[in-house]
Write a protein that holds these residues in place. Structure first.
Motif, PDB file in Angstrom:
ATOM      1  N   ILE A 188       6.310   7.915  16.939  1.00  0.00           N
ATOM      2  CA  ILE A 188       7.104   6.926  16.208  1.00  0.00           C
ATOM      3  C   ILE A 188       6.199   5.801  15.724  1.00  0.00           C
ATOM      4  CG2 ILE A 188       9.190   7.463  17.528  1.00  0.00           C
ATOM      5  CD1 ILE A 188       8.700   4.842  19.096  1.00  0.00           C
ATOM      6  N   MET A 189       6.718   4.964  14.848  1.00  0.00           N
ATOM      7  CA  MET A 189       5.928   3.863  14.299  1.00  0.00           C
ATOM      8  C   MET A 189       5.492   2.897  15.393  1.00  0.00           C
ATOM      9  SD  MET A 189       7.062   1.058  11.402  1.00  0.00           S
ATOM     10  CE  MET A 189       8.337   0.303  12.432  1.00  0.00           C
ATOM     11  N   SER A 190       4.168   2.663  15.481  1.00  0.00           N
ATOM     12  CA  SER A 190       3.621   1.707  16.442  1.00  0.00           C
ATOM     13  C   SER A 190       2.822   0.610  15.765  1.00  0.00           C
ATOM     14  CB  SER A 190       2.728   2.428  17.457  1.00  0.00           C
ATOM     15  OG  SER A 190       3.506   3.198  18.351  1.00  0.00           O
ATOM     16  N   LEU A 191       2.414   0.843  14.527  1.00  0.00           N
ATOM     17  CA  LEU A 191       1.689  -0.168  13.766  1.00  0.00           C
ATOM     18  C   LEU A 191       2.252  -0.265  12.353  1.00  0.00           C
ATOM     19  CD1 LEU A 191      -0.888   1.434  15.477  1.00  0.00           C
ATOM     20  CD2 LEU A 191      -2.000  -0.588  14.570  1.00  0.00           C
ATOM     21  N   ILE A 192       2.295  -1.500  11.848  1.00  0.00           N
ATOM     22  CA  ILE A 192       2.590  -1.748  10.438  1.00  0.00           C
ATOM     23  C   ILE A 192       1.395  -2.469   9.863  1.00  0.00           C
ATOM     24  CG2 ILE A 192       4.079  -2.928   8.791  1.00  0.00           C
ATOM     25  CD1 ILE A 192       6.356  -2.744  10.819  1.00  0.00           C
ATOM     26  N   LEU A 193       0.735  -1.842   8.904  1.00  0.00           N
ATOM     27  CA  LEU A 193      -0.464  -2.417   8.311  1.00  0.00           C
ATOM     28  C   LEU A 193      -0.245  -2.595   6.814  1.00  0.00           C
ATOM     29  CD1 LEU A 193      -2.044   0.161  10.368  1.00  0.00           C
ATOM     30  CD2 LEU A 193      -3.360  -1.929  10.361  1.00  0.00           C
ATOM     31  N   PHE A 194      -0.421  -3.819   6.354  1.00  0.00           N
ATOM     32  CA  PHE A 194      -0.227  -4.097   4.936  1.00  0.00           C
ATOM     33  C   PHE A 194      -1.497  -3.765   4.162  1.00  0.00           C
ATOM     34  CE2 PHE A 194       3.106  -6.563   6.885  1.00  0.00           C
ATOM     35  CZ  PHE A 194       4.173  -6.375   6.018  1.00  0.00           C
ATOM     36  N   THR A 195      -1.297  -3.080   3.044  1.00  0.00           N
ATOM     37  CA  THR A 195      -2.434  -2.759   2.187  1.00  0.00           C
ATOM     38  C   THR A 195      -2.892  -4.032   1.486  1.00  0.00           C
ATOM     39  OG1 THR A 195      -0.954  -2.195   0.353  1.00  0.00           O
ATOM     40  CG2 THR A 195      -1.612  -0.404   1.832  1.00  0.00           C
ATOM     41  N   SER A 196      -3.924  -3.907   0.664  1.00  0.00           N
ATOM     42  CA  SER A 196      -4.558  -5.084   0.070  1.00  0.00           C
ATOM     43  C   SER A 196      -3.773  -5.722  -1.059  1.00  0.00           C
ATOM     44  CB  SER A 196      -5.958  -4.713  -0.441  1.00  0.00           C
ATOM     45  OG  SER A 196      -6.743  -4.236   0.609  1.00  0.00           O
ATOM     46  N   GLY A 197      -2.564  -5.272  -1.315  1.00  0.00           N
ATOM     47  CA  GLY A 197      -1.777  -5.840  -2.398  1.00  0.00           C
ATOM     48  C   GLY A 197      -1.257  -7.226  -2.072  1.00  0.00           C
ATOM     49  N   THR A 198      -0.760  -7.933  -3.102  1.00  0.00           N
ATOM     50  CA  THR A 198      -0.129  -9.224  -2.867  1.00  0.00           C
ATOM     51  C   THR A 198       1.294  -8.991  -2.383  1.00  0.00           C
ATOM     52  OG1 THR A 198       0.508  -9.338  -5.183  1.00  0.00           O
ATOM     53  CG2 THR A 198      -1.511 -10.470  -4.560  1.00  0.00           C
ATOM     54  N   THR A 199       1.965 -10.051  -2.049  1.00  0.00           N
ATOM     55  CA  THR A 199       3.243 -10.003  -1.359  1.00  0.00           C
ATOM     56  C   THR A 199       4.237  -9.009  -1.928  1.00  0.00           C
ATOM     57  OG1 THR A 199       2.893 -12.370  -1.256  1.00  0.00           O
ATOM     58  CG2 THR A 199       4.892 -11.537  -0.293  1.00  0.00           C
ATOM     59  N   SER A 200       4.532  -9.114  -3.199  1.00  0.00           N
ATOM     60  CA  SER A 200       5.610  -8.330  -3.771  1.00  0.00           C
ATOM     61  C   SER A 200       5.266  -6.857  -3.920  1.00  0.00           C
ATOM     62  CB  SER A 200       5.992  -8.891  -5.138  1.00  0.00           C
ATOM     63  OG  SER A 200       4.876  -8.863  -5.997  1.00  0.00           O
ATOM     64  N   ALA A 201       3.992  -6.528  -4.065  1.00  0.00           N
ATOM     65  CA  ALA A 201       3.632  -5.149  -4.377  1.00  0.00           C
ATOM     66  C   ALA A 201       2.824  -4.453  -3.284  1.00  0.00           C
ATOM     67  CB  ALA A 201       2.843  -5.116  -5.683  1.00  0.00           C
TER      68      ALA A 201
END
Length: 582
Positions: A188-201
């Motif tokens: 199951i999901m254990s990490l949420i990692l944001f890609t290099s995009g800005t907030t909205s995208a």
């Protein structure tokens, strides 16, 4: 699967808790971290054993469970530090969902990430105290526990929670049992990692513990790290290349130290007798350049070049005297550096070969956040200049829709491929198809199985620092300027790097209508108008992380070349700009 990536024995674990508990037990008495502190008396060093590291992680996780945060979401933001990495593992081993955040994000992007990830807890360092204080005022966030990494005022800090957990664990308690009996679901999901995009995208990548554990297993099979090694933890931990990298290093029982900053790398290499360095090409290339600058100052640059050629020839003949021959050069790098791992961008083939010829094993890998991250890598027995190595032992790589040169999109399949993008099934379906992940990168595979990357399928600007910049996101900000007709953001080549640049197109009549103060004797006063535009660009830059800021402008009234559907033909425009430069 590729046997060339199976050089060393490895134990496969389902989740990070199993993996790390095995490391705490096997390497209990060894030093996991060396911490440096500045005091009135001078510099002090503290060694943290693997046994203590494990105890601190269990204590922090136990304290969070006791406070009702079992299964909740914990974000961390700040520079690399012991509290950061302990919080990261406390989250994973305690069954929380971990949300690492880029320490360079502007406040509004931090707020967006916290909101989108539905974070409950934020662990932050002193540099972010003011931002966090402002963020507290947002009433639409789930966050109800803010933990400073260092003690300050009345707030419950990292060390307070560790001590709280230690006390709970010193006697029978429900929270202690809850942690000890906790079952980790590896899928199951254990990490949420944001890609290099800005907030909205930007996309939020969902990784499971099996994703990460499978990548550690594959890395253990192909790269040799020893308990006697010392690793300089330089790359920011929020980057999966760094967090997976240090997890791998910790499973091998090596010691980890923290870099004091970019300009202190050479000092830290010597200070801690660093033997392993995971970094981006930009750093290795700067180090290599410095070696030759020092040689030139001494009038020995030509000699160094000749010796490198001789060294390479002898090594191919089975005579390895590199570290003896270049002892003085290796001493410039601290004297103990033996292994450098480069990733996140392409390294100069000359630099990679040069370091190997000096006797410092230097390998390059390739991967993405979505693949936990490593897909391919070179290793001690499989190095090919210009390639990004061979597939990991549990990864399959194929080239889809190849052209006449064999170049096509790189697709991958394996247990390290992400679960998907958080709450974004549409974007997930675009890249995950029939069990394969479509990377968006173009490349080809040679007859020996080495992968060579040719470029990006999309328009992303990949900088030497390893940062990605998405042009469309910045264009959205630029297009808010009402006097512009259109904009195009692209990477302007500067040496072997890319500088974020923008072509801005205006209509003179529109500008004079909106900004009549810039009317000159013969129409628009372009130079005065340019000054106005630059001020607006400065304001936009102030809202962006440094690596996304626009550094070069092309301002004119000639429209861009477009398709029949009014989309900019980027490659043609960039060719035109290149011809103009020439």
């Amino acid at each position: 699967m590729n046997d060339g990536s199976r050089l060393y024995p490895a134990v496969e674990y389902d989740d990070i808790r199993q993996l790390m508990e095995a490391a705490f037990l096997e390497h209990a008495d060894r030093t996991a971290f060396i911490l440096k502190r500045k005091t009135a008396a001078g510099i002090e060093y503290e060694s943290i054993s693997y046994e203590r590291f494990g105890s601190d992680i269990r204590a922090l996780a136990t304290a969070l469970i006791q406070r009702g945060y079992a299964g909740k979401r914990i974000a961390m933001i700040g520079k690399n530090s012991y509290p950061w990495i302990a919080g990261f593992f406390a989250g994973l081993l305690g069954g929380l969902i971990v949300v690492p955040l880029d320490r360079g994000l502007p406040q509004e992007e931090i707020v967006s990430c916290l909101r989108r990830s539905r974070t409950d807890i934020v662990l932050y360092d002193a540099e972010h105290s003011e931002q966090i204080e402002a963020i507290r005022q947002h009433g639409d966030l789930n966050v109800n526990l803010y933990i400073p990494m260092e003690r300050c005022g009345e707030a419950t800090a990292f060390q307070d929670l560790v001590e709280e957990g230690m006390l709970l664990r010193s006697q029978p308690s429900e929270s202690c049992e809850a942690y000890d009996r906790l079952h980790i679901d590896p899928d199951i999901m254990s990490l949420i990692l944001f890609t290099s995009g800005t907030t909205s995208a930007s996309k939020a990548v969902m990784l499971s513990q099996r994703n990460i554990a499978s990548n550690i297993y594959a890395l253990t099979q192909c790269e040799a790290i020893y308990p006697t090694d010392v690793n300089l933890a330089f790359l920011p931990f929020h980057h999966t290349f760094s967090s997976t990298g240090i997890t791998f290093i910790l499973t091998r029982g090596a010691t980890n130290v923290f870099c004091d900053g970019l300009k202190y790398i050479a000092q830290n290499l010597k200070e801690y007798k660093v033997s392993v360095f995971i970094c981006v090409p930009l750093i290795l290339e700067a180090m290599y350049k410095k070696i030759f600058l020092e040689a030139k100052k001494q009038g020995k640059d030509a000699l160094l070049c000749r010796m490198l050629k001789i060294s390479s020839a002898l090594n191919r003949a089975g005579i390895d005297i590199r570290r003896k021959l270049f002892r003085s050069v290796i001493d410039q790098l601290g004297g103990h550096l033996r292994f450098a791992i480069s990733g996140a961008a392409a390294i100069s083939p000359e630099v990679a070969k040069g370091f190997n010829d000096l006797g410092i094993l230097t390998v390059q890998g390739y991967g993405l956040t979505e693949t936990s991250p490593v897909l391919t890598a070179e290793n001690a027995k499989n190095i090919r200049t210009g390639s990004v190595g061979i597939p990991m032992s549990n990864v399959e790589i194929e080239i889809r829709d190849p052209d006449e040169h064999g170049v096509g999109e790189v697709v991958a399949r394996g247990p390290n491929v992400m679960l998907g993008y958080y709450e974004d099934p549409g974007e997930t379906d675009k890249v995950l198809r029939d069990g394969w992940f479509y990377t968006g990168d173009l490349g080809y595979i040679d007859r020996d199985g080495f992968l060579f990357l040719s470029g990006r399928k999309k328009n992303v600007i990949v900088q030497k620092s390893g940062k990605n910049v998405f042009p469309e996101e910045i264009e959205l900000l630029l297009n808010r300027l009402d006097y512009l007709d259109e904009s195009m953001v692209f990477g302007w080549e500067k040496g072997d790097d890319l500088v974020v640049s923008a072509k801005l197109v205006y209509d003179e009549a529109t500008v004079l209508d909106l900004l009549p103060q810039y009317k000159g004797s013969d129409g628009l006063d372009v130079e005065r108008f340019r000054t106005h535009v630059q001020k607006d660009i400065d304001d936009i830059n102030a809202s962006l992380p440094v690596h996304k800021q626009i550094r070069r402008l092309i301002l004119g009234d000639e429209p861009t070349v477009k398709t029949t559907t009014a989309k900019i033909k980027r490659h043609e425009e960039i060719k035109k700009i290149g011809a103009f430069r020439e």
